[in-house]
Enzyme design. Sequence first.
Site, PDB file in Angstrom:
ATOM      1  CG  HIS A 164     -20.981   0.709  -8.942  1.00  0.00           C
ATOM      2  ND1 HIS A 164     -21.995   0.746  -9.832  1.00  0.00           N
ATOM      3  CD2 HIS A 164     -21.051   0.087  -7.806  1.00  0.00           C
ATOM      4  CE1 HIS A 164     -23.106  -0.119  -9.110  1.00  0.00           C
ATOM      5  NE2 HIS A 164     -22.386  -0.256  -7.915  1.00  0.00           N
TER       6      HIS A 164
HETATM    7  C1  UD1 Z   1     -20.851   0.029  -2.507  1.00  0.00           C
HETATM    8  C2  UD1 Z   1     -21.574  -1.511  -2.432  1.00  0.00           C
HETATM    9  C3  UD1 Z   1     -22.148  -1.915  -3.611  1.00  0.00           C
HETATM   10  C4  UD1 Z   1     -23.197  -0.766  -4.163  1.00  0.00           C
HETATM   11  C5  UD1 Z   1     -22.765   0.601  -4.533  1.00  0.00           C
HETATM   12  C6  UD1 Z   1     -23.548   1.773  -4.674  1.00  0.00           C
HETATM   13  C7  UD1 Z   1     -20.230  -2.825  -0.839  1.00  0.00           C
HETATM   14  C8  UD1 Z   1     -19.617  -3.844  -0.696  1.00  0.00           C
HETATM   15  N1  UD1 Z   1     -20.712  -2.315  -1.877  1.00  0.00           N
HETATM   16  O1  UD1 Z   1     -19.876  -0.255  -3.431  1.00  0.00           O
HETATM   17  O2  UD1 Z   1     -23.124  -2.922  -3.672  1.00  0.00           O
HETATM   18  O3  UD1 Z   1     -23.671  -1.143  -5.461  1.00  0.00           O
HETATM   19  O4  UD1 Z   1     -21.881   1.067  -3.202  1.00  0.00           O
HETATM   20  O5  UD1 Z   1     -22.937   2.806  -5.585  1.00  0.00           O
HETATM   21  O6  UD1 Z   1     -21.155  -2.182   0.028  1.00  0.00           O
HETATM   22  N2  UD1 Z   1     -15.593   6.485  -2.665  1.00  0.00           N
HETATM   23  C9  UD1 Z   1     -15.386   8.049  -2.804  1.00  0.00           C
HETATM   24  N3  UD1 Z   1     -16.738   8.498  -2.258  1.00  0.00           N
HETATM   25  C10 UD1 Z   1     -17.618   8.130  -1.726  1.00  0.00           C
HETATM   26  C11 UD1 Z   1     -17.872   6.873  -1.948  1.00  0.00           C
HETATM   27  C12 UD1 Z   1     -16.767   5.866  -2.078  1.00  0.00           C
HETATM   28  O7  UD1 Z   1     -14.433   8.248  -3.301  1.00  0.00           O
HETATM   29  O8  UD1 Z   1     -18.691   9.058  -1.330  1.00  0.00           O
HETATM   30  C13 UD1 Z   1     -14.412   5.741  -3.208  1.00  0.00           C
HETATM   31  C14 UD1 Z   1     -13.591   5.275  -2.195  1.00  0.00           C
HETATM   32  O9  UD1 Z   1     -12.313   5.287  -2.581  1.00  0.00           O
HETATM   33  C15 UD1 Z   1     -13.940   3.817  -1.959  1.00  0.00           C
HETATM   34  C16 UD1 Z   1     -14.590   3.286  -3.105  1.00  0.00           C
HETATM   35  O10 UD1 Z   1     -15.294   4.190  -3.794  1.00  0.00           O
HETATM   36  O11 UD1 Z   1     -12.862   2.972  -1.466  1.00  0.00           O
HETATM   37  C17 UD1 Z   1     -15.770   2.308  -2.940  1.00  0.00           C
HETATM   38  O12 UD1 Z   1     -16.524   2.641  -2.241  1.00  0.00           O
HETATM   39  P1  UD1 Z   1     -17.524   1.473  -1.218  1.00  0.00           P
HETATM   40  O13 UD1 Z   1     -18.387   2.141  -0.262  1.00  0.00           O
HETATM   41  O14 UD1 Z   1     -16.511   0.737  -0.502  1.00  0.00           O
HETATM   42  O15 UD1 Z   1     -18.177   0.569  -2.547  1.00  0.00           O
HETATM   43  P2  UD1 Z   1     -18.721   0.864  -3.770  1.00  0.00           P
HETATM   44  O16 UD1 Z   1     -18.216   0.552  -4.882  1.00  0.00           O
HETATM   45  O17 UD1 Z   1     -19.263   2.447  -3.612  1.00  0.00           O
HETATM   46  N1  UDP Z   2     -27.791   6.823  -9.847  1.00  0.00           N
HETATM   47  C1  UDP Z   2     -27.706   8.330  -9.509  1.00  0.00           C
HETATM   48  N2  UDP Z   2     -26.807   9.023 -10.248  1.00  0.00           N
HETATM   49  C2  UDP Z   2     -25.593   8.263 -10.753  1.00  0.00           C
HETATM   50  C3  UDP Z   2     -25.656   6.785 -10.908  1.00  0.00           C
HETATM   51  C4  UDP Z   2     -26.715   6.275 -10.349  1.00  0.00           C
HETATM   52  O1  UDP Z   2     -28.661   9.078  -9.287  1.00  0.00           O
HETATM   53  O2  UDP Z   2     -24.791   9.195 -11.358  1.00  0.00           O
HETATM   54  C5  UDP Z   2     -29.021   6.049  -9.320  1.00  0.00           C
HETATM   55  C6  UDP Z   2     -29.576   5.292 -10.363  1.00  0.00           C
HETATM   56  O3  UDP Z   2     -30.655   5.934 -10.934  1.00  0.00           O
HETATM   57  C7  UDP Z   2     -30.311   4.021  -9.220  1.00  0.00           C
HETATM   58  C8  UDP Z   2     -29.153   4.039  -8.155  1.00  0.00           C
HETATM   59  O4  UDP Z   2     -28.372   5.278  -8.148  1.00  0.00           O
HETATM   60  O5  UDP Z   2     -31.543   4.657  -8.905  1.00  0.00           O
HETATM   61  C9  UDP Z   2     -28.434   2.801  -8.282  1.00  0.00           C
HETATM   62  O6  UDP Z   2     -27.299   2.973  -7.612  1.00  0.00           O
HETATM   63  P1  UDP Z   2     -25.817   2.233  -7.972  1.00  0.00           P
HETATM   64  O7  UDP Z   2     -25.693   2.035  -9.420  1.00  0.00           O
HETATM   65  O8  UDP Z   2     -24.580   3.093  -7.331  1.00  0.00           O
HETATM   66  O9  UDP Z   2     -25.875   1.013  -7.206  1.00  0.00           O
HETATM   67  P2  UDP Z   2     -26.493  -0.493  -7.262  1.00  0.00           P
HETATM   68  O10 UDP Z   2     -28.027  -0.200  -7.716  1.00  0.00           O
HETATM   69  O11 UDP Z   2     -25.937  -1.319  -8.426  1.00  0.00           O
HETATM   70  O12 UDP Z   2     -26.333  -1.090  -5.962  1.00  0.00           O
END
Ligand code: UD1
Ligand code: UDP
Length: 366
Positions: free
Chosen positions: A205
């Site tokens: 991601h």
């Molecule tokens: C964010 C965090 C990242 C973290 C991750 C956990 C920032 C800059 N990044 O990244 O550090 O590891 O969350 O998963 O804050 N979207 C949906 N539905 C949702 C959420 C997101 O469709 O419920 C889509 C949208 O198109 C959005 C994109 O995902 O633009 C990215 O979401 P965003 O929260 O900006 O960043 P993450 O990649 O999720």
């Molecule tokens: N996780 C989850 N379901 C998923 C993918 C991840 O519950 O489909 C959990 C995972 O076990 C961990 C956390 O989400 O506890 C990690 O989140 P993510 O990878 O989104 O973010 P990061 O840790 O890189 O910030």
Amino acid sequence: MKLKILSVVGTRPEFIRANAMSRALRERHCEVLLNTGQHYDREMSSIFFEELGVPPPEISLGIGSDTHGAQTGALLTAIERVLLNERPDAVVVHGDTNSTLAGGLAAVKLHIPVIHVEAGLRSFNKLMPEEINRIVVDHVSSLWLCPSEIAAENLRREGIVENVRIVGDLMADALHLASARAKLTSRILTQLGLSPQRFLLATVHRAENTDDLDRLSQILEAFIEVDEEIIFPVHPRTRHCMTLIGDELFNRVNKSRIRLVDPLGYLDMLMLEQSARMILTDSGGIQKEAYWLGVPCVTLRDETEWVETVINGWNILVGANKERIISAVKTFVPQPFRPPLYQSDGNTAARCVVEIERFMVSRLRR
Ligand code: UD1
Ligand code: UDP
């Protein structure tokens, strides 16, 4: 002394951490849980509250997705309004998301002390949005709760020495709280028809791997060529980017042994993690969970903040290079020993609360 602490959460890993932190904080203090709504799909947000028993947030902002500037700006405005209203004694922020950044900035400008949990991590790659967020938040915080000595050392190098405490990692607490229940209640292996050790688990991601279609394509090509069953719960960001890789590759993915599934709840995810032969990921949280669960991890990044997992020989960095990914899946063997990391005894939240109390008392004395 009963404190009023406002905790900012907004994304999947923050909801998972909040499970442990809110329990410990609420034993002795008043916590106001603020959900920014950065993540909003059910499987990225409310599922964690439902299955883990995280207290429902007192305040939900519903900010949603946008560009970095627009999202952070909206978060900052909305969080500031809440802080002016709530006037907490301190604000707790976690990790390195845009919600973390906005929470920290809004609080410090109102002279409310910022407590940064998971402080001091560095990838030393400023192209990562998370690296910018961490650096800024660390430099506006007043108490730094670090997972490791290396994180504390990173802060020292940036001139931050006072009020730095090594407390371990809240993700380990979350794992402690949920792992027995995952084994008892998760039906995911049956639902997907999987046998333990006979599949790989993958997540992707990071912006660097999804928004860069060349990297995303290399990762998918590697997954196709390893020719093992790969369960791949797809983050919404990645789902969107996969529509841009072209029909030819997308069709080959669909015909391969890669199984694309929706993002999973935490209990199902833990069940898959502990049953997988190997994990391939660019997630920070999952690199640590792989280590604690004793599952070899192939990290699809060029660097990691969780360097101890690599130093101890249970995690290997392969970037988004197709040949390196394939070679690691076929040949990576972890070290025979797996020393404990990040104080994974499940008591990090309790240590955080003690440090917050000490810090607040010392502020009052000044
Ligand atoms: C964010 C965090 C990242 C973290 C991750 C956990 C920032 C800059 N990044 O990244 O550090 O590891 O969350 O998963 O804050 N979207 C949906 N539905 C949702 C959420 C997101 O469709 O419920 C889509 C949208 O198109 C959005 C994109 O995902 O633009 C990215 O979401 P965003 O929260 O900006 O960043 P993450 O990649 O999720
Ligand atoms: N996780 C989850 N379901 C998923 C993918 C991840 O519950 O489909 C959990 C995972 O076990 C961990 C956390 O989400 O506890 C990690 O989140 P993510 O990878 O989104 O973010 P990061 O840790 O890189 O910030």
